[in-house]
Design an enzyme around this catalytic site. Structure first.
Site, PDB file in Angstrom:
ATOM      1  N   ARG A   1      22.798  -3.588  66.338  1.00 65.50           N
ATOM      2  CA  ARG A   1      23.890  -4.569  66.423  1.00 65.50           C
ATOM      3  C   ARG A   1      23.444  -5.892  67.043  1.00 65.50           C
ATOM      4  O   ARG A   1      24.080  -6.906  66.848  1.00 65.50           O
ATOM      5  CB  ARG A   1      25.065  -4.001  67.218  1.00 65.50           C
TER       6      ARG A   1
ATOM      7  N   ARG B   1      19.167  -0.832  69.581  1.00 67.38           N
ATOM      8  CA  ARG B   1      20.182   0.195  69.335  1.00 67.38           C
ATOM      9  C   ARG B   1      20.032   0.763  67.934  1.00 67.38           C
ATOM     10  O   ARG B   1      19.543   0.082  67.036  1.00 67.38           O
ATOM     11  CB  ARG B   1      21.581  -0.391  69.520  1.00 67.38           C
TER      12      ARG B   1
ATOM     13  N   HIS C   1      22.652  -2.599  85.231  1.00 66.07           N
ATOM     14  CA  HIS C   1      23.955  -2.534  84.587  1.00 66.07           C
ATOM     15  C   HIS C   1      25.040  -3.148  85.476  1.00 66.07           C
ATOM     16  O   HIS C   1      25.279  -2.678  86.584  1.00 66.07           O
ATOM     17  CB  HIS C   1      24.384  -1.109  84.202  1.00 66.07           C
TER      18      HIS C   1
ATOM     19  N   GLU D   1      14.416  -0.519  75.819  1.00 63.45           N
ATOM     20  CA  GLU D   1      15.409   0.541  76.047  1.00 63.45           C
ATOM     21  C   GLU D   1      15.708   1.161  74.697  1.00 63.45           C
ATOM     22  O   GLU D   1      15.943   0.435  73.716  1.00 63.45           O
ATOM     23  CB  GLU D   1      16.707  -0.044  76.604  1.00 63.45           C
TER      24      GLU D   1
ATOM     25  N   ASN E   1      17.385  -9.095  80.463  1.00 60.12           N
ATOM     26  CA  ASN E   1      17.729  -8.437  79.204  1.00 60.12           C
ATOM     27  C   ASN E   1      18.296  -9.502  78.248  1.00 60.12           C
ATOM     28  O   ASN E   1      19.333 -10.104  78.537  1.00 60.12           O
ATOM     29  CB  ASN E   1      18.772  -7.349  79.507  1.00 60.12           C
TER      30      ASN E   1
ATOM     31  N   HIS F   1      21.878 -10.074  74.735  1.00 58.59           N
ATOM     32  CA  HIS F   1      23.116 -10.838  74.563  1.00 58.59           C
ATOM     33  C   HIS F   1      22.875 -12.137  73.791  1.00 58.59           C
ATOM     34  O   HIS F   1      23.790 -12.678  73.184  1.00 58.59           O
ATOM     35  CB  HIS F   1      23.764 -11.089  75.927  1.00 58.59           C
TER      36      HIS F   1
ATOM     37  N   GLU G   1      15.454   4.384  86.287  1.00 61.27           N
ATOM     38  CA  GLU G   1      16.392   3.280  86.465  1.00 61.27           C
ATOM     39  C   GLU G   1      17.767   3.871  86.763  1.00 61.27           C
ATOM     40  O   GLU G   1      18.300   4.658  85.971  1.00 61.27           O
ATOM     41  CB  GLU G   1      16.455   2.410  85.199  1.00 61.27           C
TER      42      GLU G   1
ATOM     43  N   THR H   1      25.949   0.458  77.192  1.00 62.18           N
ATOM     44  CA  THR H   1      25.594   1.770  77.717  1.00 62.18           C
ATOM     45  C   THR H   1      26.566   2.149  78.836  1.00 62.18           C
ATOM     46  O   THR H   1      26.685   1.428  79.821  1.00 62.18           O
ATOM     47  CB  THR H   1      24.145   1.729  78.263  1.00 62.18           C
TER      48      THR H   1
ATOM     49  N   HIS I   1      17.205  -3.784  74.260  1.00 62.24           N
ATOM     50  CA  HIS I   1      17.696  -2.471  73.836  1.00 62.24           C
ATOM     51  C   HIS I   1      17.771  -2.497  72.312  1.00 62.24           C
ATOM     52  O   HIS I   1      18.569  -3.235  71.741  1.00 62.24           O
ATOM     53  CB  HIS I   1      19.080  -2.233  74.455  1.00 62.24           C
TER      54      HIS I   1
HETATM   55  N1  PXP Z   1      19.696  -1.382  82.071  1.00 64.76           N
HETATM   56  C1  PXP Z   1      20.097  -0.641  81.018  1.00 64.76           C
HETATM   57  C2  PXP Z   1      19.446   0.684  80.806  1.00 64.76           C
HETATM   58  C3  PXP Z   1      21.071  -1.101  80.130  1.00 64.76           C
HETATM   59  O1  PXP Z   1      21.439  -0.336  79.082  1.00 64.76           O
HETATM   60  C4  PXP Z   1      21.625  -2.385  80.346  1.00 64.76           C
HETATM   61  C5  PXP Z   1      22.643  -2.921  79.380  1.00 64.76           C
HETATM   62  O2  PXP Z   1      22.052  -3.131  78.138  1.00 64.76           O
HETATM   63  C6  PXP Z   1      21.167  -3.137  81.436  1.00 64.76           C
HETATM   64  C7  PXP Z   1      20.228  -2.599  82.296  1.00 64.76           C
HETATM   65  C8  PXP Z   1      21.671  -4.516  81.716  1.00 64.76           C
HETATM   66  O3  PXP Z   1      23.029  -4.463  81.983  1.00 64.76           O
HETATM   67  P1  PXP Z   1      23.877  -5.815  82.068  1.00 64.76           P
HETATM   68  O4  PXP Z   1      23.823  -6.440  80.705  1.00 64.76           O
HETATM   69  O5  PXP Z   1      25.239  -5.353  82.461  1.00 64.76           O
HETATM   70  O6  PXP Z   1      23.223  -6.678  83.091  1.00 64.76           O
END
Ligand code: PXP
Length: 253
Positions: free
Chosen positions: A50, A46, A193, A70, A8, A11, A151, A101, A44
């Site tokens: 952001r 949003r 997550h 996402e 993901n 970040h 998921e 999330t 994601h």
């Molecule tokens: N899966 C989903 C659905 C999420 O919303 C997130 C966070 O954006 C992640 C996975 C990844 O989580 P993390 O950034 O804590 O690894």
């Protein structure tokens, strides 16, 4: 089949947006992640934009092999997904004030709306997933709506402290994964997550149904730690090159 790893890159966009600059570029990080062997890229989009922007998703779609988007289960996001055409869409709950999330989608409580969105996504050849807490009621909801994958939210597992809490959260995930695959073996079981190098091994070992992981925060954080020495060396070299080419004030006379 080995467990697929999706990174993901939200970040990276968070860092870029903090300055309103053009770097670091999440698309470049996605490309490098693919070169390093990840199986897919997750972003994601949003509602408050952001971090990831619409343009990022459209650019990613052109360059990455597999894109998982996402998004909130809203008509506006559905329209965007139909335009961007990622390979998969994971429907997530979204609250503007949250930092990230915070829990799973209440699929059981909103079966009709979510089933409609999943059907629309499927028509555009986008595989719909739902992000849910590992609970029997939500698993049943997911089974009822016709999604391609589920998921599981692993936040509670990641935040568990001490042997008994960790075991309790693993048991929740194990039982939810078992119920899901017993009733619908074709469904993809994913998780994400809060996964880190410190907890992912245990999760994969203890929940054998897992076929896919989405990992963001810890992986991007580790990339900074692992990459800082190279970045310092690169800047040091650039500064030294500049110094070598310097003309001292007296040379200009
Ligand atoms: N899966 C989903 C659905 C999420 O919303 C997130 C966070 O954006 C992640 C996975 C990844 O989580 P993390 O950034 O804590 O690894």
């Amino acid at each position: 089949m080995s467990v697929r790893l999706q990174v993901n890159v939200d970040h990276v966009a968070t860092l870029r947006q903090a300055r309103g600059a053009s770097y670091p570029d999440p698309i470049r990080v996605a490309e490098l992640s693919e070169l390093a062997g990840v199986d897919g890229i997750t972003v994601h989009l949003r509602e408050d934009r952001r971090h990831i922007q619409d343009e990022d998703v459209l650019r990613l779609r052109k360059v990455v092999r597999k894109l998982n988007l996402e998004m909130a289960a809203t008509p506006a996001m559905l329209t965007f997904a139909q335009r961007a055409r990622p390979n998969t869409v994971t429907l997530v709950p979204e609250r503007r004030e949250e930092k990230t999330t915070e829990g799973g989608l209440d699929v059981a409580g909103h079966r009709v709306v979510i089933a409609e969105i999943c059907a629309e996504l499927s028509k555009t050849a986008i595989a719909p997933y739902v992000f849910i807490d590992p609970d029997a009621i939500q698993v049943q909801g997911a089974l009822d709506i016709g999604c391609a994958g589920v998921e599981f939210h692993t936040g509670d597992f990641a935040n568990a402290s001490g042997e008994s809490q960790v075991r309790e959260q693993l048991a929740r995930l194990q039982s939810a994964a078992r119920k899901l695959t017993d009733q619908s073996p074709a469904l993809v079981v994913a998780a994400g997550h809060g996964l880190t190098l410190g907890n992912v091994e245990l999760l994969v070992r203890e929940v054998p149904q897992l076929g896919e992981l989405n990992i963001g925060h810890a992986m991007i954080g580790d990339a900074i730690i692992l990459g800082i020495q190279q970045a310092v060396c690169a800047f040091r070299r650039a500064i030294q090159n500049g110094q070598r080419g310097r003309r001292m004030p007296e040379d200009r006379s």
